[in-house]
Motif scaffolding. Sequence first.
Motif, mmCIF file in Angstrom:
data_model
loop_
_atom_site.group_PDB
_atom_site.id
_atom_site.type_symbol
_atom_site.label_atom_id
_atom_site.label_comp_id
_atom_site.label_asym_id
_atom_site.label_seq_id
_atom_site.Cartn_x
_atom_site.Cartn_y
_atom_site.Cartn_z
ATOM 1 N N GLY A 25 16.180 37.061 -38.915
ATOM 2 C CA GLY A 25 17.435 37.810 -38.927
ATOM 3 C C GLY A 25 17.548 38.726 -40.132
ATOM 4 N N ILE A 26 17.161 38.220 -41.287
ATOM 5 C CA ILE A 26 17.181 39.039 -42.507
ATOM 6 C C ILE A 26 16.218 40.216 -42.356
ATOM 7 C CG2 ILE A 26 16.569 39.088 -44.963
ATOM 8 C CD1 ILE A 26 17.498 36.092 -45.029
ATOM 9 N N ALA A 27 15.015 39.926 -41.878
ATOM 10 C CA ALA A 27 14.009 40.973 -41.705
ATOM 11 C C ALA A 27 14.465 42.014 -40.691
ATOM 12 C CB ALA A 27 12.679 40.361 -41.273
ATOM 13 N N GLN A 28 15.115 41.571 -39.615
ATOM 14 C CA GLN A 28 15.597 42.516 -38.610
ATOM 15 C C GLN A 28 16.654 43.442 -39.198
ATOM 16 O OE1 GLN A 28 14.444 42.706 -35.151
ATOM 17 N NE2 GLN A 28 15.315 44.693 -35.675
ATOM 18 N N THR A 29 17.560 42.867 -39.964
ATOM 19 C CA THR A 29 18.592 43.685 -40.624
ATOM 20 C C THR A 29 17.942 44.701 -41.550
ATOM 21 O OG1 THR A 29 20.234 41.925 -40.480
ATOM 22 C CG2 THR A 29 20.603 43.617 -42.151
ATOM 23 N N MET A 30 16.959 44.266 -42.327
ATOM 24 C CA MET A 30 16.292 45.179 -43.250
ATOM 25 C C MET A 30 15.587 46.318 -42.505
ATOM 26 S SD MET A 30 14.911 42.496 -46.088
ATOM 27 C CE MET A 30 14.838 43.622 -47.478
ATOM 28 N N GLU A 76 8.331 47.914 -33.762
ATOM 29 C CA GLU A 76 8.944 48.935 -32.915
ATOM 30 C C GLU A 76 10.436 48.683 -32.784
ATOM 31 O OE1 GLU A 76 6.779 49.413 -29.277
ATOM 32 O OE2 GLU A 76 4.870 49.386 -30.342
ATOM 33 N N ASP A 77 10.819 47.502 -32.339
ATOM 34 C CA ASP A 77 12.230 47.182 -32.156
ATOM 35 C C ASP A 77 12.605 45.812 -32.708
ATOM 36 O OD1 ASP A 77 13.132 49.533 -30.769
ATOM 37 O OD2 ASP A 77 12.018 48.831 -29.019
ATOM 38 N N SER A 78 11.793 44.820 -32.395
ATOM 39 C CA SER A 78 12.182 43.439 -32.651
ATOM 40 C C SER A 78 11.233 42.732 -33.620
ATOM 41 C CB SER A 78 12.204 42.678 -31.316
ATOM 42 O OG SER A 78 12.321 41.303 -31.517
ATOM 43 N N VAL A 79 11.781 42.221 -34.691
ATOM 44 C CA VAL A 79 10.989 41.419 -35.632
ATOM 45 C C VAL A 79 10.525 40.138 -34.943
ATOM 46 C CG1 VAL A 79 11.050 40.111 -37.793
ATOM 47 C CG2 VAL A 79 12.115 42.369 -37.671
ATOM 48 N N HIS A 80 11.389 39.573 -34.109
ATOM 49 C CA HIS A 80 11.041 38.351 -33.374
ATOM 50 C C HIS A 80 9.796 38.588 -32.511
ATOM 51 C CE1 HIS A 80 11.582 34.544 -31.354
ATOM 52 N NE2 HIS A 80 11.485 35.171 -30.190
ATOM 53 N N GLU A 81 9.764 39.690 -31.799
ATOM 54 C CA GLU A 81 8.594 40.018 -30.970
ATOM 55 C C GLU A 81 7.359 40.264 -31.839
ATOM 56 O OE1 GLU A 81 8.237 39.885 -27.613
ATOM 57 O OE2 GLU A 81 10.247 39.010 -27.688
ATOM 58 N N TRP A 82 7.537 40.953 -32.943
ATOM 59 C CA TRP A 82 6.438 41.228 -33.874
ATOM 60 C C TRP A 82 5.844 39.934 -34.404
ATOM 61 C CZ3 TRP A 82 6.469 40.136 -39.187
ATOM 62 C CH2 TRP A 82 5.416 40.678 -39.933
ATOM 63 N N ALA A 83 6.704 38.967 -34.737
ATOM 64 C CA ALA A 83 6.250 37.705 -35.319
ATOM 65 C C ALA A 83 5.442 36.859 -34.343
ATOM 66 C CB ALA A 83 7.451 36.905 -35.836
ATOM 67 N N LYS A 84 5.616 37.063 -33.064
ATOM 68 C CA LYS A 84 4.898 36.269 -32.061
ATOM 69 C C LYS A 84 3.384 36.415 -32.178
ATOM 70 C CE LYS A 84 8.431 35.956 -28.515
ATOM 71 N NZ LYS A 84 8.796 36.302 -27.125
ATOM 72 N N GLN A 85 2.908 37.539 -32.680
ATOM 73 C CA GLN A 85 1.456 37.735 -32.814
ATOM 74 C C GLN A 85 0.833 36.745 -33.801
ATOM 75 O OE1 GLN A 85 0.199 41.429 -34.818
ATOM 76 N NE2 GLN A 85 2.291 41.583 -35.601
#
Length: 80
Positions: free
Chosen positions: A43-48, A68-77
């Motif tokens: 959440g913090i990373a997404q806000t940033m 691109e849009d979502s830190v959550h999606e990025w982190a899945k890798q």
Amino acid sequence: MKKHLVRNLKDAFAYIADCNLATVSHMACLKSKSKREFKRQIGIAQTMCDWMKRFDVDPTGTRAEEIEDSVHEWAKQYEE
């Protein structure tokens, strides 16, 4: 981004965002982690990342450049 390359407030923000994203990627790799803390860091990373776009902070050379849009999606890798 390297700390010694920080020259202004936008660079400083990009550096801190990159550090937070490093925490998120590290936590994503852990088999045993606090899900609550992981969600908080995302959440913090997404806000940033959202603020970097809003305030025209160049993400070049940071992990934010990959999002691109979502830190959550990025982190899945990084999750196993």
